[in-house]
Design a protein around this motif. Structure first.
Motif, PDB file in Angstrom:
ATOM      1  N   MET A 526       0.816  -1.209   0.000  1.00  0.00           N
ATOM      2  CA  MET A 526       0.000   0.000   0.000  1.00  0.00           C
ATOM      3  C   MET A 526       0.850   1.260   0.000  1.00  0.00           C
ATOM      4  N   PHE A 527       2.057   1.147   0.554  1.00  0.00           N
ATOM      5  CA  PHE A 527       2.916   2.314   0.637  1.00  0.00           C
ATOM      6  C   PHE A 527       4.204   2.064  -0.138  1.00  0.00           C
ATOM      7  N   LYS A 575       0.055 -12.257   3.471  1.00  0.00           N
ATOM      8  CA  LYS A 575       0.705 -11.250   4.303  1.00  0.00           C
ATOM      9  C   LYS A 575       1.351 -11.899   5.520  1.00  0.00           C
ATOM     10  N   GLN A 580       6.880  -8.683   8.846  1.00  0.00           N
ATOM     11  CA  GLN A 580       6.594  -7.262   8.925  1.00  0.00           C
ATOM     12  C   GLN A 580       7.751  -6.579   9.631  1.00  0.00           C
ATOM     13  N   ALA A 583       6.673  -0.843   8.731  1.00  0.00           N
ATOM     14  CA  ALA A 583       5.439  -0.940   7.964  1.00  0.00           C
ATOM     15  C   ALA A 583       5.635  -1.760   6.701  1.00  0.00           C
TER      16      ALA A 583
ATOM     17  N   ARG B 342      -1.935   4.387   9.863  1.00  0.00           N
ATOM     18  CA  ARG B 342      -1.151   4.531   8.623  1.00  0.00           C
ATOM     19  C   ARG B 342      -2.066   4.870   7.445  1.00  0.00           C
ATOM     20  N   THR B 348      -5.976   6.916   2.647  1.00  0.00           N
ATOM     21  CA  THR B 348      -6.808   5.898   2.018  1.00  0.00           C
ATOM     22  C   THR B 348      -8.072   5.624   2.838  1.00  0.00           C
ATOM     23  N   LEU B 365      -7.698   0.749  -3.454  1.00  0.00           N
ATOM     24  CA  LEU B 365      -6.931  -0.258  -2.712  1.00  0.00           C
ATOM     25  C   LEU B 365      -7.805  -1.032  -1.726  1.00  0.00           C
ATOM     26  N   ALA B 368      -6.615  -4.542  -0.459  1.00  0.00           N
ATOM     27  CA  ALA B 368      -5.404  -4.496   0.360  1.00  0.00           C
ATOM     28  C   ALA B 368      -5.718  -3.944   1.749  1.00  0.00           C
ATOM     29  N   ALA B 371      -7.508  -6.584   3.713  1.00  0.00           N
ATOM     30  CA  ALA B 371      -6.592  -7.646   4.129  1.00  0.00           C
ATOM     31  C   ALA B 371      -5.737  -7.192   5.310  1.00  0.00           C
TER      32      ALA B 371
END
Lengths: 599, 374
Positions: A526-527, A575, A580, A583, B342, B348, B365, B368, B371
C-alpha cells in the motif's frame, strides 16, 4: 580375520555409487530385488533420495563365497559424496583397508573423486579402480582408463569395467576386493582402540555409534570411555550391520559394527574419536582426530515470532541427529528472536533448513549465509571472531578484518579453462597452478576467499563449463582483506538481517545488484518502499518499490460473498507469510536475495 | 430487511468474461420455470410466513429472455408465498438485444420498476470482443423503450480496462451513458475470471490485459468524472443519481439477509449461508425428487461475520463504528490501531461522524486495506 575385508566406495555424484552398492548387496543375497524396489538402499533419508546424494554414512556386512571355496565377510562402509562432509569421509576411509574408485565411463574423473582418492591414499588404502556404465553408447572406456592409469599409476588391466545397472563385471569386483584388499590387522588381545566413523540417533536407544575396532576386543557390559570428551558408558549392545542391526555381543579387531550404550545425544560421539576401555584401555587415541568446525553461518528465525520455542525444540532435536550443527540464540532488530547457526557448508545448511521445515513443520526465515571473520581491534589489538555481519564493530575501531581462504581444485575440459580462470579471478581468486590429467582435461588450483564460493560459485562453475567442471576445496587459512559492512535500509530503517560483509571493491556493484533483486522480491504494497544500500552513512544505491495502484475486486454481489471473503483471506495468509519490518512486508525469500542475484 | 434473488440460467450466447452460471441450450426452459415455482413453494414452507422483503432481483444468465407472462408468473408465485414492501424494488437484468417496448410494458405491468442493462460499451468492436449479442444502437433503443414503458429507474453496466482501451474511448462511453440520462451506472473493471474463455485467451497470449497503472487511471477518472456529473459513488463500482441507489444490492453490502432461487443462487439467512446446485440438470433432479436443491452451505460464526462485515461495508458505505461494536462487541479501531493510523495519514481511509470509510484513493486499494484489517 583373514576372511574379512573392509572397503568403501569413492565416486563422484551420479557416477553410480548407490547403484553399484545395491548391486553388490543383491549379488551377495544381502538383499533381494524386491527390497530394492525403486530406491537405493544405502540412502534412506527422504532428502538424500530426492537430492540423489548420500548425506549420512552407513555400513553393511555382506557374505561372499569366493572361488577358493572360502566364505568372506565384506564390510561396505558408505561415504558421503559432498565437499561439505570431507572430514567425515576421511574418518570412514580410516575404517577401511580398501576403496573402490568408481568412475563414470561417460564422464571421467572429477575433482571430488580426486580429493577423496588422495584422502584414501593418505589413509593407506588399496585402491581398486572401477569404470562404471560401460554399457552406455557414450562410454569412452579407453580414454577414462588412461586417465585412471595416469592418476594412480596402476596397470590398465587393474581397471575393472562394469555396469552396475546390468550387473556386468560385478563378480570381478568381489574377486578384486578379496585378492587385493589386505585383511584387517590388529591384535584382538591388545588394549581396545575403536574408531567412531559415524553415529545416528534412535529415539528409544539414544546415539548409536558406528565404529571400526582397530585393535582389542569389546564386549557387552564393558565399561568404555571416549578419548576426546572423556565420557564414560557401559556397553549395552554390540553388533554388526546387515540391513538392520544384528546383535553379536562382541566385536574384535578388524570388525565394523555398532555400539549402544545409553548415550543420550550424538553430540557426545565425535566422529574420529577413539573408544577404549576404562580399565586397561589404550594409552593413546588413534591419530587424525579433528573437531569439526562449521564454515557457514546464518540466522534462523521463525516467520511467526510465536514459534520461537518450537524452533528451539526442533533445533535441539535436529542436533541429536547431526552434531555438526551448532546454534545459539540471537536477536535481530528486524526479525526478533532467533538463532545463529553454523553449518559445514551451504548444502549442509540447505539440508538442515529443509529438514526443519519438513520434519518439524516450521516456517522459518534463513538470513544470508556468511563465513566467520576475525576482526583485529585498533586499541586492544584483540582478535574477535565475528559470525554475524550485524555484530561487526564500528569501522573506526577496526584495525583490520581477516577472512577464511580455501584451496580449490577444479577439474575441467581444457576448452573451458579460460572461463574458469575468469570466474575465479572475479571471485578474488589467487591462481596457483594447472596440471593436466590427460591431454584434454586440466586440474586447476586456486586459492579463494570462502565467502566468494558459498553463494552461487558452484552453479556458476557448472554454467561456464556446460556442467563439465567439478570442484573440491579445503580450508587453507585466515587472511587480511579489505572488507566492509554493507547495510540495507528499507524506508530509511536499517534491516540488520539484510546486512552483509563484502570486499570494498565489490561493494558498489553488490549493493546495486542487491537493491535491484530486493526490488524484484518485495511485492508492491500500500505504501512506497524505498530500498537503499549503504556503507556506514553513505548510501551507494537506491531503488523504489512503487505502491500498489489498484487492488480491488470490481464485482461483489450475493453469490460472491463467500468466494470473495476467501480471496481476502488468502491475501491475508500471504501477508502472514511475510515478515513485517516496520510498515514493510518482506517475503521470506528476500532475506536470501543475495543467493539469487544476477550479474 | 431482506432481499430476494432469482437466477435465470439461460443465455443466447455466453460472454467470454462471464463466470456466472448459464447455459446456451433452451431444451429445459419450460421444466426450469415449473421447477422454479416448486422451489419457491418448497422454500416458503420451511420459512416463517411473516417475513417481509424489500427487493426482488432477477439476475442471470439473461432474465430478459423471459416473456412478460413468464416473469409475471414468477412474481405472482413469490407474492403468494412471501410478503413485500408496497414499494419494493423489482429489478430485471436485461440484455439490450432481447427486449422491446412491448416486453418492457409487460414487465412494468407485472410489477417491475427497475431495469439493469448490460450495455458494457458503445463501441462495436468492444462489443464484438466481449462477444455481446447486442449493438450500441440496440442498447440506446432499449433504454428508450424502458422510458416509454414507464420504467425510470434504469442502470447501465459499463466495462473499462478492456484490452487496448484508451481514455478517450472510455470517456466516450461515459458521455453516451450520461446523455441517455439513466439514474444509475455500474462501472466495472474487466476482470479475468478463472475458467472463462477470456482466461484461456490471456493464457495463450491472444489477449493482453491492460497494466495495473492504466486500469487504476481509468478507474480514478471514472470516479472523478461521475462525481462531477452528480453521481454518488455508494460502492466500489456503483454510482447513483438523486438517491437512486439499488436497494437490492445494498442488501449484500449492508450484510443483510437474502434468499436466492434458481441454479447456483446463494442465500444468507440468520447466520447460515447456502448455495444451490449450479448445474441445471442436478438442480432440476433435486426439485423433482422433492428436495431443496442445496449444494452446500456454511454457518457464519461471529469471526467470519466480522470479516465479511468489514469487507462489505468498507467497499460501500463505510463502517459505522458504533454498529460494529454492537454487532461484534469489539473496537475495530483499537484492534487495528497502527494499520488504521497509517491508512488515515496515507489518505486511504477517513473517519467522520463515527464512520470509517474509504477515500477516493482508498477505493483503489479496497482489497489491500481489508486484508490489513483484523
Amino acid at each position: 580375520m583373514d576372511t574379512t575385508r573392509n572397503f568403501c566406495i569413492i565416486a563422484h555424484i551420479d557416477h553410480g555409487k548407490s547403484t553399484l552398492a545395491d548391486r553388490l548387496l543383491e549379488s551377495t543375497g544381502t538383499i533381494t530385488e524386491r527390497d530394492l524396489k525403486m530406491n537405493q538402499v544405502l540412502d534412506d533419508m527422504d532428502l538424500e533420495q530426492e537430492r540423489g546424494i548420500t548425506i549420512k554414512l552407513h555400513a553393511v556386512r555382506m557374505h561372499y563365497k569366493h572361488g577358493d571355496g572360502v566364505e568372506y565377510t565384506l564390510n561396505l562402509i558408505d561415504t558421503p559424496g559432498h565437499v561439505d562432509f570431507s572430514y567425515e569421509v576421511s574418518r570412514s576411509l580410516n575404517a577401511c583397508e580398501g576403496a573402490l574408485l568408481v568412475v563414470d565411463a561417460t564422464q571421467g574423473i572429477e575433482a571430488q573423486t580426486i580429493s577423496n582418492l588422495y584422502l584414501a591414499i593418505e589413509a593407506g588404502l588399496e585402491i581398486i579402480p572401477v569404470i562404471n556404465k560401460v554399457d552406455l553408447a557414450s562410454a569412452e572406456v579407453d580414454r577414462v582408463t588412461q586417465g585412471i592409469v595416469d592418476l594412480i599409476g596402476c596397470d590398465p588391466s587393474d581397471v575393472i569395467p562394469v555396469s552396475a545397472k546390468t550387473g556386468v563385471g560385478v563378480e570381478n569386483i568381489f574377486n578384486a576386493i578379496i585378492d587385493r584388499v589386505p585383511p584387517p590387522t590388529g591384535d584382538p588381545e591388545a588394549p581396545l582402540q575403536a574408531l567412531i566413523f559415524d553415529s545416528v540417533f534412535d529415539p528409544y536407544r539414544g546415539a548409536i555409534v558406528y565404529m571400526r575396532v582397530m585393535q582389542g576386543t569389546i564386549r557387552e557390559g564393558d565399561e568404555i570411555r571416549f578419548f576426546y570428551n572423556d565420557k564414560r558408558f557401559e556397553v549395552e549392545e554390540l553388533g554388526i550391520f546387515k540391513l538392520q542391526r544384528n546383535r553379536t555381543g562382541e566385536l574384535t579387531a578388524g570388525n565394523v559394527g555398532y555400539l549402544i550404550a545409553g548415550i543420550k545425544t550424538v553430540a557426545d560421539t565425535n566422529v574420529g574419536d577413539t573408544i577404549t576401555h576404562v580399565k586397561g584401555g589404550a594409552e593413546k587415541p588413534l591419530p587424525g582426530y579433528k573437531e569439526v568446525k562449521p564454515m557457514v553461518f546464518s540466522g534462523l528465525y521463525p516467520t511467526v515470532s510465536d514459534d520461537f520455542e518450537d524452533l528451539r525444540e526442533a533445533l535441539s532435536k535436529l542436533r541429536l541427529n547431526d552434531s555438526s550443527i551448532i546454534y545459539e540464540p540471537e536477536t535481530s532488530a528486524a526479525l526478533g528472536f532467533g538463532f545463529r547457526a553454523g553449518f559445514l557448508g551451504l548444502l549442509h545448511m540447505e539440508i538442515a533448513q529443509e529438514r526443519l521445515e519438513r520434519e518439524f513443520d516450521l516456517s522459518i526465515i534463513t538470513t544470508v549465509p556468511n563465513v566467520e571473520y576475525f576482526v583485529v581491534m585498533k586499541e586492544s589489538g584483540e582478535r574477535l571472531p565475528v559470525d554475524n555481519p550485524s555484530s561487526m564493530p564500528e569501522p573506526g575501531k577496526i584495525e583490520h578484518i581477516e577472512e577464511p581462504f580455501i584451496r580449490a581444485q577444479i577439474i575441467v575440459p581444457s576448452e573451458y579453462m579460460g572461463n574458469i580462470m575468469k570466474l575465479c579471478m572475479d571471485r578474488r581468486g589467487v591462481y596457483l597452478n594447472t596440471q593436466y590429467i590427460d591431454p584434454t582435461r586440466a586440474d586447476i588450483h586456486f586459492e579463494l576467499p570462502l565467502s566468494e564460493i558459498i553463494f552461487d560459485f558452484y552453479d556458476k562453475l557448472k554454467s561456464v563449463s556446460r556442467g563439465y567442471a567439478s570442484f573440491d576445496y579445503e580450508f587453507k587459512d585466515y587472511r587480511e582483506s579489505d572488507l566492509v559492512k554493507l547495510d540495507i535500509l528499507l524506508n530509511g530503517e536499517p534491516v540488520d538481517a539484510l546486512s552483509s560483509i563484502v570486499h570494498r571493491q565489490k561493494a558498489y556493484d553488490w549493493g546495486r545488484r542487491l537493491c535491484r533483486k530486493l526490488k524484484e522480491l518485495i511485492p508492491r504494497q500500500m505504501f512506497e518502499v524505498v530500498i537503499q544500500a549503504a556503507i556506514g552513512t553513505k548510501v551507494i544505491s537506491r531503488d523504489v518499490v512503487k505502491p500498489l495502484r489498484k487492488n480491488v475486486t470490481a464485482k461483489c454481489y450475493g453469490g460472491d460473498i463467500t468466494r470473495k471473503r476467501k480471496l481476502i483471506e488468502k491475501q491475508k495468509e500471504g501477508k502472514k507469510r511475510m515478515k513485517q519490518v516496520g510498515a514493510v512486508e518482506i517475503p521470506q525469500e528476500a532475506f536470501l536475495a543475495v543467493l539469487s542475484m544476477e550479474d | 430487511m431482506p432481499g430476494l434473488y432469482v437466477h435465470i440460467p439461460f443465455c443466447e450466447k455466453k460472454c467470454i468474461y462471464c463466470d456466472f452460471y448459464s447455459i446456451e441450450s433452451f431444451r429445459q426452459y419450460d421444466s426450469f420455470l415449473d421447477a422454479l415455482h416448486r422451489e419457491i413453494a418448497m422454500r416458503a414452507d420451511v420459512l416463517p410466513h411473516d417475513i417481509r422483503f424489500h427487493s426482488i432481483f432477477f439476475g442471470g444468465g439473461t432474465p430478459s429472455l423471459l416473456t412478460d407472462v413468464q416473469l409475471g408468473g414468477v412474481l405472482e408465485a413469490l407474492r403468494a408465498r412471501f410478503r413485500f414492501d408496497d414499494d419494493a424494488e423489482v429489478t430485471v437484468e436485461c440484455n439490450p438485444g432481447t427486449v422491446d417496448a412491448a416486453k418492457l410494458r409487460g414487465y412494468r405491468a407485472a410489477g417491475v420498476n427497475r431495469l439493469s442493462f448490460g450495455v458494457q460499451s458503445f463501441h462495436a468492436d468492444d462489443l464484438q470482443f466481449l462477444s455481446r449479442i447486442h449493438t450500441a444502437e440496440e442498447a440506446e433503443q432499449a433504454i428508450g423503450a424502458a422510458r416509454e414503458a414507464g420504467i425510470d429507474d434504469v442502470n447501465l453496466d459499463l466495462m473499462f480496462s478492456l484490452p487496448g482501451q484508451t481514455t478517450e474511448r472510455w470517456m466516450h462511453n461515459l458521455e453516451r451513458a450520461r446523455a441517455l440520462g439513466t439514474t444509475h451506472l455500474s462501472c466495472y473493471s474487466l476482470t479475468v475470471e478463472q475458467g472463462t474463455p477470456l482466461a484461456r485467451m490471456v493464457a495463450r497470449g491472444m489477449v493482453t490485459m491492460p497494466p495495473e497503472e492504466s486500469d487504476a487511471d481509468l478507474y480514478a477518472q471514472t470516479m472523478d468524472t461521475l462525481a462531477e456529473w452528480g453521481f454518488e459513488q455508494y460502492e466500489v463500482s456503483n454510482f447513483a443519481r438523486d438517491g437512486h441507489v439499488s436497494r437490492h444490492n445494498l442488501t449484500y453490502w449492508r450484510h443483510e439477509d437474502y434468499l436466492g432461487f434458481g441454479p447456483s443462487a446463494h442465500s444468507t439467512w440468520q447466520g447460515r449461508r447456502w448455495w444451490n446446485l449450479s448445474s441445471l440438470d442436478r438442480w432440476l433432479d433435486a426439485i423433482a425428487s422433492g428436495c431443496l436443491p442445496e449444494a452446500g452451505g456454511e454457518l457464519l460464526d461471529r469471526d467470519t461475520l466480522r470479516r465479511e462485515y468489514i469487507y462489505l461495508r468498507l467497499r460501500s458505505e463505510g463502517i459505522d463504528l458504533g454498529d460494529f461494536s454492537r454487532r461484534f462487541d469489539a473496537d475495530l479501531v483499537a484492534d487495528n490501531r497502527a494499520f488504521i493510523d497509517r491508512c488515515l495519514s496515507g489518505g486511504t481511509l477517513q473517519l467522520a461522524d463515527g464512520c470509517l470509510s474509504l477515500t477516493r484513493e482508498g477505493m483503489l486499494l479496497c482489497d489491500a486495506i481489508c486484508a490489513g484489517l483484523e
